[in-house]
Design a protein around this motif. Structure first.
Motif, short mmCIF file in Angstrom:
data_model
loop_
_atom_site.label_atom_id
_atom_site.label_comp_id
_atom_site.label_asym_id
_atom_site.label_seq_id
_atom_site.Cartn_x
_atom_site.Cartn_y
_atom_site.Cartn_z
N TYR A 199 0.86 -1.18 0.00
CA TYR A 199 0.00 0.00 0.00
C TYR A 199 0.90 1.23 0.00
N LEU A 200 0.73 2.07 -1.02
CA LEU A 200 1.58 3.26 -1.16
C LEU A 200 0.80 4.48 -0.68
N ARG A 201 1.43 5.27 0.13
CA ARG A 201 0.74 6.42 0.73
C ARG A 201 1.54 7.71 0.44
N PRO A 202 1.21 8.40 -0.64
CA PRO A 202 1.78 9.73 -0.87
C PRO A 202 1.05 10.74 0.00
N LEU A 203 1.75 11.72 0.51
CA LEU A 203 1.10 12.77 1.31
C LEU A 203 1.85 14.08 1.18
N MET A 204 1.15 15.15 1.45
CA MET A 204 1.76 16.47 1.33
C MET A 204 1.18 17.33 2.45
N TYR A 205 2.04 18.10 3.10
CA TYR A 205 1.51 18.89 4.22
C TYR A 205 2.22 20.24 4.32
N ALA A 206 1.52 21.17 4.98
CA ALA A 206 2.06 22.51 5.20
C ALA A 206 3.15 22.41 6.26
N THR A 216 5.89 20.02 2.33
CA THR A 216 6.69 18.80 2.18
C THR A 216 5.83 17.71 1.58
N PHE A 217 6.39 16.99 0.60
CA PHE A 217 5.76 15.79 0.03
C PHE A 217 6.52 14.59 0.57
N LEU A 218 5.78 13.57 0.96
CA LEU A 218 6.41 12.30 1.36
C LEU A 218 5.70 11.17 0.66
N LEU A 219 6.44 10.12 0.38
CA LEU A 219 5.83 8.87 -0.08
C LEU A 219 6.35 7.77 0.81
N ILE A 220 5.42 7.06 1.47
CA ILE A 220 5.81 5.92 2.30
C ILE A 220 5.06 4.69 1.78
N ALA A 221 5.50 3.52 2.22
CA ALA A 221 4.89 2.28 1.70
C ALA A 221 4.71 1.29 2.84
N SER A 222 3.56 0.62 2.80
CA SER A 222 3.22 -0.30 3.89
C SER A 222 2.75 -1.64 3.32
N PRO A 223 3.54 -2.69 3.50
CA PRO A 223 3.05 -4.01 3.06
C PRO A 223 1.79 -4.32 3.86
N SER A 224 0.73 -4.65 3.17
CA SER A 224 -0.56 -4.76 3.85
C SER A 224 -1.38 -5.95 3.41
N GLY A 225 -2.16 -6.44 4.36
CA GLY A 225 -3.18 -7.45 4.07
C GLY A 225 -4.50 -6.73 3.88
#
Ligand code: PLP
Ligand code: COI
Length: 374
Positions: A145-152, A166-175
Motif C-alpha cells: 500500500y503506497l501512501r503519498p502525502l503532502m503537508y504545510a 513537504t511531500f512524502l511517499l511511504i509504503a506499507s506491506p498490507s493485508g
C-alpha cells in the motif's frame, strides 16, 4: 547516485544495512493494514521561491516537527492511497498510479497546496518500489500500500496557504483492510452527521474529512454496525458513500444486472476503484450507470427484490459486500445478506488484472522498471 525526471533530480540515499530477509519475511507473513513500513521513503520539498526541490529517496524515519508547524493546527494536507501488486511473473506493478497522481493534484488545488507534477509523483513511486521491491508481498490479498502525502511544513500560526510544503511517499506491506475479508458488513445511515457539503472538501482526499467522520463511525459501532453511510448534507436522504469507500447498487440478476453508483456531485470522493468498476462492469456486459438513490428507494428496492446487491469499493478494501442497513427509523437486509454474484464477479475481474493473472486491456498496470525475483 541520482535519478532524474524531466523536472527534478532525485538524490538516492539508500539505507546501508537492510533488515535481514528472514526478519522481513516474518513481518510480511502477517502484515495487518498500514501497520508496518518499508525501509525507504521519498521526500520532496517545496517553497514559494524555489518550487519543488531537494527530492530524495532516503531512509524511512520519524519526522521532527516544530510545534508551530502549520499542518498541526490548520490541517492543510492531502494524501493518496494506491497499491503495488506482486505479479504472476514475479514482477511488481502499481495500479493506475497516473489516476492517483491526477487526483492528488486536484486535492492539492482544493487545499491551496502546490500541485506536484504527475511525472514526479510517478517517478517517486518508481524509485520507492524499486528500492523496496522485496517488501511487496506475494500472498493473495496482500499488496504494497503506497501512501503519498503532502503537508504545510511552514512554521507559522497565521492562517494562509503555506509557503513551505513537504511531500512524502511511504509504503506499507498490507493485508486486507477488513481482516474478515469479503465477509459482508452492516452499515449505519447517519442523519446526525455529514461528511461533506456543497462547496466543501468532500471531493478532496484530505485528512480533515476523515477526522470529521470518526464520531459518526463510533455512532455506527454503538448501533452494532461496522461502517457508517454518508447521506447528502441538505436533505439527509441521498446516499453518497460508505466510510472511506464508494458505494455501488446492483439491480436485477445475472447478465441483465444493472450496476449503479451515486454520481459525483462534488461532495463524493471520485474513487479510482469506482471508476475502474464502471469500466469493468461494462466489459462484463452489465449496464452501468452513475445515478442517485435515496434511503426510501434503497429500502423499497430491497423489499420488492429489485435491488439485489450493494457493495462498497475502494483501494484499501477492494470490494466489500453490504449485508444489512440500520438507521434511526428502520432496518433491512440486502438480498440474502451474503456476498452477491455480481459483486464477486467484479471483484475477481479487478483482482485478476491487478495481479497480472488476466490481461490488462485498459493499460491500468504500471510495471516497476525492474522485475525482481525474490
Ligand atoms: N471514498 C472515500 C471517502 C475514500 O477515502 C476512498 C478511498 O480512497 C474512496 C472513496 C475510494 O477511492 P479509491 O477507489 O480511489 O481508493
Ligand atoms: C483507501 O482506500 O486507500 C483509503 O484511503 C481508505 C482509507 C484507508 C483511508
Amino acid at each position: 547516485m541520482s535519478s532524474r525526471t524531466s523536472s527534478l533530480q532525485f538524490q538516492l540515499n539508500r539505507v546501508p544495512t537492510r533488515l535481514p530477509a528472514p526478519e522481513r519475511e516474518r513481518l510480511l507473513a502477517k502484515p495487518g493494514f498500514g501497520a508496518i513500513f518499508t525501509e525507504h521513503m521519498v521526500r520532496i520539498r517545496w517553497n514559494a521561491e524555489r518550487g519543488w526541490h531537494d527530492a530524495e529517496l532516503t531512509a524511512y524515519a520519524p519526522l521532527s516537527l516544530d510545534p508551530g508547524t502549520a499542518v498541526l493546527h490548520y490541517a492543510q494536507a492531502v494524501f493518496e492511497g494506491l497499491k503495488a501488486f506482486r505479479q504472476a511473473d514475479g514482477g511488481v506493478a502499481a495500479f493506475r498510479p497516473d489516476a492517483h497522481a491526477s487526483r492528488f493534484r486536484r486535492s492539492a488545488r482544493r487545499l491551496a497546496l502546490p500541485e506536484l507534477p504527475e511525472e514526479t509523483f510517478l517517478e517517486a513511486i518508481d524509485l520507492l518500489v524499486e528500492a523496496d521491491h522485496a517488501w511487496v508481498p506475494s500472498a493473495p490479498d496482500h499488496s504494497l500500500y503506497l501512501r503519498p502525502l503532502m503537508y504545510a511544513s511552514e512554521v507559522s500560526l497565521s492562517v494562509h496557504p503555506a509557503d513551505d510544503v513537504t511531500f512524502l511517499l511511504i509504503a506499507s506491506p498490507s493485508g486486507p483492510y477488513f481482516p474478515r475479508g469479503v465477509k459482508p458488513v452492516t452499515v449505519w445511515l447517519t442523519e446526525d452527521y455529514s461528511r461533506a457539503a456543497p462547496g466543501g472538501t468532500g471531493a478532496a482526499k484530505t485528512g480533515g474529512n476523515y477526522a470529521g467522520g470518526l464520531l459518526a463511525q463510533a455512532q455506527a459501532a454503538e448501533h452494532g454496525c461496522d461502517q457508517v453511510v454518508w447521506l447528502d448534507s441538505f436533505e439527509h436522504r441521498w446516499v453518497e458513500e460508505m466510510g472511506g469507500m464508494n458505494l455501488c447498487f446492483v439491480f436485477g440478476h445475472g447478465d441483465t444486472a444493472r450496476v449503479m453508483t451515486p454520481a459525483l456531485t462534488g461532495t463524493l470522493l471520485p474513487g479510482i476503484t469506482r471508476d475502474s468498476l464502471l469500466t469493468l462492469g461494462r466489459d462484463l456486459g452489465y449496464e452501468t450507470e452513475e445515478g442517485r438513490i435515496n434511503v426510501d428507494e434503497w429500502r423499497a428496492g430491497c423489499e420488492d427484490g429489485s435491488l439485489t446487491e450493494v457493495f462498497a469499493c475502494g483501494t484499501a478494501a477492494v470490494i466489500t459486500p453490504v449485508a444489512a442497513v440500520k438507521s434511526a427509523r428502520a432496518s433491512w437486509t440486502i438480498g440474502n445478506g451474503g456476498p452477491g454474484e455480481v459483486s464477486m464477479r467484479l471483484r475477481q475481474a479487478l483482482v485478476e488484472i491487478q495481479r497480472g493473472a488476466a490481461s490488462d486491456p485498459h493499460g491500468w498496470l504500471h510495471h516497476a522498471r525492474v522485475s525482481f525475483e525474490r
